[in-house]
Design a protein around this motif. Structure first.
Motif, PDB file in Angstrom:
ATOM      1  N   THR A   7     -93.533  -9.610 -14.630  1.00 46.28           N
ATOM      2  CA  THR A   7     -94.247 -10.170 -13.487  1.00 46.28           C
ATOM      3  C   THR A   7     -94.734 -11.558 -13.897  1.00 46.28           C
ATOM      4  OG1 THR A   7     -94.937  -7.962 -12.825  1.00 46.28           O
ATOM      5  CG2 THR A   7     -96.171  -9.812 -11.900  1.00 46.28           C
ATOM      6  N   GLU A  56     -88.549  -8.577  -5.395  1.00 39.52           N
ATOM      7  CA  GLU A  56     -88.854  -7.189  -5.756  1.00 39.52           C
ATOM      8  C   GLU A  56     -88.090  -6.162  -4.925  1.00 39.52           C
ATOM      9  OE1 GLU A  56     -92.844  -5.150  -7.399  1.00 39.52           O
ATOM     10  OE2 GLU A  56     -93.070  -6.402  -5.632  1.00 39.52           O
ATOM     11  N   TYR A  76     -87.845 -12.183 -13.889  1.00 37.16           N
ATOM     12  CA  TYR A  76     -89.136 -11.986 -13.228  1.00 37.16           C
ATOM     13  C   TYR A  76     -88.945 -11.422 -11.833  1.00 37.16           C
ATOM     14  CZ  TYR A  76     -90.812 -14.961 -16.984  1.00 37.16           C
ATOM     15  OH  TYR A  76     -91.099 -15.471 -18.222  1.00 37.16           O
TER      16      TYR A  76
END
Length: 184
Positions: A7, A56, A76
């Motif tokens: 993250t 995500e 990420y």
């Protein structure tokens, strides 16, 4: 693969968001390359990259691509709000690389065996430049000389429109054709 996904910090997001502006891309030596085909071509080219970003909600869709990211390159995950601050695309695919910009190349160092050259004079529409670079790659050009007064090749719209072809070309930007053409 999911164990490699991190993250990002707020500072990283802020830095990456600035890369939409030319002065920051030049200063940092990094530019965003958004979209599945563009990122795949970047990875295939072997050019260095700083990080790979994935939305995500779309991580599962990009598993195969994430599997070939070289060790040492950060991966990420970004939420929808974070992605919106970085993406230039109205309907994003959810994958973006932060590519290291190649060092400027002086056309005086152009090798004699450079093959056919494509000279582009004052192309200031990023979509047009990207499309021409894509076409040049398809036709087998290896070197493209871009005059001063043209948009820069790391502009996100150029990168996107080139569909990754710019990663297979040697680009000479800011060329003074008046000075360079007599050499040819």
């Amino acid at each position: 693969m999911t164990d490699r996904i991190e993250t990002p910090s707020k500072a990283q997001i802020k830095r990456w968001a600035k890369l939409t502006m030319e002065k920051y891309r030049r200063r940092e030596g990094v530019f965003p390359a958004e979209g599945g085909k563009v990122v795949a071509e970047l990875l295939r080219s072997g050019r260095p990259l700083e990080a790979l970003l994935v939305q995500e909600e779309k991580i599962d869709h990009w598993e195969d691509l994430l599997a070939v990211v070289p060790a040492g390159v950060g991966i990420y995950r970004l939420g929808a709000r974070q992605w919106k601050t970085l993406s230039q695309d109205g309907s994003p695919e959810g994958v973006m690389a932060l590519a290291a910009a190649p060092p400027p190349v002086d056309p005086e160092n152009l090798p004699d065996d450079a093959g056919p050259l494509l000279l582009l004079y004052e192309v200031n529409n990023p979509n047009n430049l990207g499309a021409v670079l894509r076409t040049a790659d398809w036709f087998g050009f290896r070197a493209v000389l871009i005059s001063a007064g043209s948009c820069e090749a790391t502009n996100p719209k150029v990168v996107r429109a080139s569909m990754g072809s710019l990663f297979h070309l040697t680009l000479f930007e800011g060329v003074d054709f008046e000075r360079f053409l007599p050499r040819l």
